[in-house]
Every structure is written in structure tokens, then in C-alpha cells.
Enzyme design. Structure first.
Site, short mmCIF file in Angstrom:
data_model
loop_
_atom_site.label_atom_id
_atom_site.label_comp_id
_atom_site.label_asym_id
_atom_site.label_seq_id
_atom_site.Cartn_x
_atom_site.Cartn_y
_atom_site.Cartn_z
N TYR A 55 0.84 -1.20 0.00
CA TYR A 55 0.00 0.00 0.00
C TYR A 55 0.87 1.25 0.00
O TYR A 55 0.63 2.20 -0.76
CB TYR A 55 -0.91 -0.02 1.23
CG TYR A 55 -1.79 1.20 1.40
CD1 TYR A 55 -2.80 1.49 0.49
CD2 TYR A 55 -1.60 2.05 2.48
CE1 TYR A 55 -3.61 2.61 0.65
CE2 TYR A 55 -2.41 3.17 2.65
CZ TYR A 55 -3.41 3.44 1.74
OH TYR A 55 -4.20 4.55 1.91
N GLU A 103 -11.42 5.86 5.68
CA GLU A 103 -10.81 6.63 6.76
C GLU A 103 -11.80 6.79 7.91
O GLU A 103 -11.42 6.75 9.08
CB GLU A 103 -10.36 8.01 6.26
CG GLU A 103 -9.22 7.99 5.26
CD GLU A 103 -7.89 7.52 5.82
OE1 GLU A 103 -7.79 7.38 7.06
OE2 GLU A 103 -6.95 7.29 5.04
N TRP A 135 -4.87 0.95 10.50
CA TRP A 135 -5.09 0.97 9.06
C TRP A 135 -4.95 -0.43 8.46
O TRP A 135 -5.62 -0.77 7.49
CB TRP A 135 -4.14 1.96 8.38
CG TRP A 135 -4.43 2.08 6.92
CD1 TRP A 135 -3.63 1.71 5.88
CD2 TRP A 135 -5.64 2.59 6.31
NE1 TRP A 135 -4.26 1.95 4.68
CE2 TRP A 135 -5.49 2.48 4.92
CE3 TRP A 135 -6.83 3.10 6.83
CZ2 TRP A 135 -6.48 2.90 4.03
CZ3 TRP A 135 -7.82 3.50 5.94
CH2 TRP A 135 -7.63 3.40 4.56
#
Length: 206
Positions: free
Chosen positions: A35, A57, A65
Site C-alpha cells: 500500500y 478513513e 489501518w
């Protein structure tokens, strides 16, 4: 962080076993590394892409995350590829189907916020669209951090963006969440200066 990763300085960029320096959070799992190297911080302007990042988010609030990345494909499946038109049509029936789905974050408030925000994205089309709205808050300068401690978690622009979105009826769009979005879509560059990804967005010269 794998055993062969070495920090170049305390809190600074970490050199991986491939010889490339990165911001420390990129290590610890192959999904994070991929990522970081291929997606995070690159400019996004398409509506569905922006809506997806904004939604993820929001779902991430209070979680790691990595947790979101591991559930991302399922999120895309059940939220119709984050097509705002499709998500905005979700009702109580869809919510009841989503709540027991362990492949996503089972939080009614966040699910309802995502559906609500889809409708707000549609409304923004009459005012230039989500892309123009979000990017109008791009700051004049980007941070130039050398260590993790120097990376902001919010800023005047993310505070202003949060207020503007809330005024439009969006939910789960606090200043910290919006700063994370700004980082993710390349609106600010918070790659450490020594990271091999610094400046990859093309939005900022360095």
C-alpha cells in the site's frame, strides 16, 4: 517491521531489506508495504475513489489501518464498489445485512454515516463535485518531516475541510480523519524526506 529493516535515525526513515528507505509505518505486514509503495499518497480525483478513501478513513477511526486494508475487498463488495448512487439507496434492510458481516467493520454509526455521505456526495455534484470540493482545501505548503514525530495529524486546512463537510451534512469527517484523507490522496506529502516515495505524487516538488 522485519528484522532486516534498519532505521537511518531515531524516528527517521527505515531502510528495508530491499535497500529502500520508507516511513516506519510501512513495515510490519506485506499489505502495508505494498500500500505504501504503490498507492498511498498518490493523487485521486475520481468520485468513487475519493468516496472510498473518505469512507475507509471514517471506518478506520479508532482502529489500525492494517485492519482496514485486510477488510478492504469485502468493503468494496458490500458497498457496491463505493458507487455513491448505489450506496445512497441503502436502507434499513441493507444495514441489517451489513451489521453481522465480519468482513467489514460492524459499527452501525459508521455504516449509517457511509450511506449518508453517499447521498451528500451526490448533492455536491450540483456544486462542482466531490473532487473540486476536497481539493479546494489543498494547503499552500506540505510538511517536510524527517522523523515520525514531525508528521502532523491535523492542520488548519483539515479543520476547515471538516467544518465545511459537516456543514454539508457529512458525518465521521473529523479534522484528524480528514488530514489522514489528505495524506492518502496526495493533497499533502507526509512521506519522510529520506523515504524513496517522497515526491511520488507529483503534486509537490519534494
Amino acid at each position: 517491521m522485519d528484522d532486516e529493516s534498519q532505521p537511518s535515525s531515531p524516528g527517521g526513515a527505515v531502510i528495508g531489506d530491499d535497500g529502500l528507505a520508507r516511513t516506519p509505518w510501512a513495515y510490519g505486514d506485506p499489505m502495508l508495504l505494498d500500500y505504501y509503495d504503490s498507492e498511498w499518497g498518490l493523487p485521486i480525483h475520481d468520485e468513487a475513489g475519493l468516496f472510498e478513501r473518505m469512507s475507509l478513513e471514517g471506518f478506520q477511526a479508532g482502529l489500525s489501518w492494517l485492519t482496514i486494508l485486510k477488510k478492504r475487498e469485502r468493503f468494496r463488495e458490500v458497498f457496491a464498489g463505493f458507487d455513491p448512487d448505489a450506496v445512497a439507496r441503502f436502507g434499513e434492510g441493507e444495514i441489517e445485512q451489513l451489521l453481522p458481516d465480519s468482513g467489514i467493520i460492524r459499527h452501525r454509526g459508521k455504516i449509517e454515516a457511509c450511506i449518508n455521505n453517499a447521498a451528500r456526495v451526490i448533492e455536491l455534484r450540483e456544486d462542482g463535485g466531490l473532487d473540486a470540493f476536497l481539493w479546494s482545501f489543498q494547503p499552500a505548503q506540505t510538511p517536510r518531516p524527517r522523523t515520525i514525530a514531525e508528521i502532523p495529524t491535523t492542520g488548519p486546512e483539515s479543520v476547515a475541510l471538516s467544518k465545511a463537510l459537516k456543514k454539508k451534512g457529512f458525518r465521521f469527517v473529523g479534522p484528524t480523519t480528514m488530514y489522514a484523507l489528505m495524506e492518502a490522496i496526495g493533497m499533502v506529502d507526509t512521506h519522510l524526506l529520506d523515504s524513496h516515495r517522497r515526491g511520488a505524487s507529483g503534486v509537490w516538488s519534494e
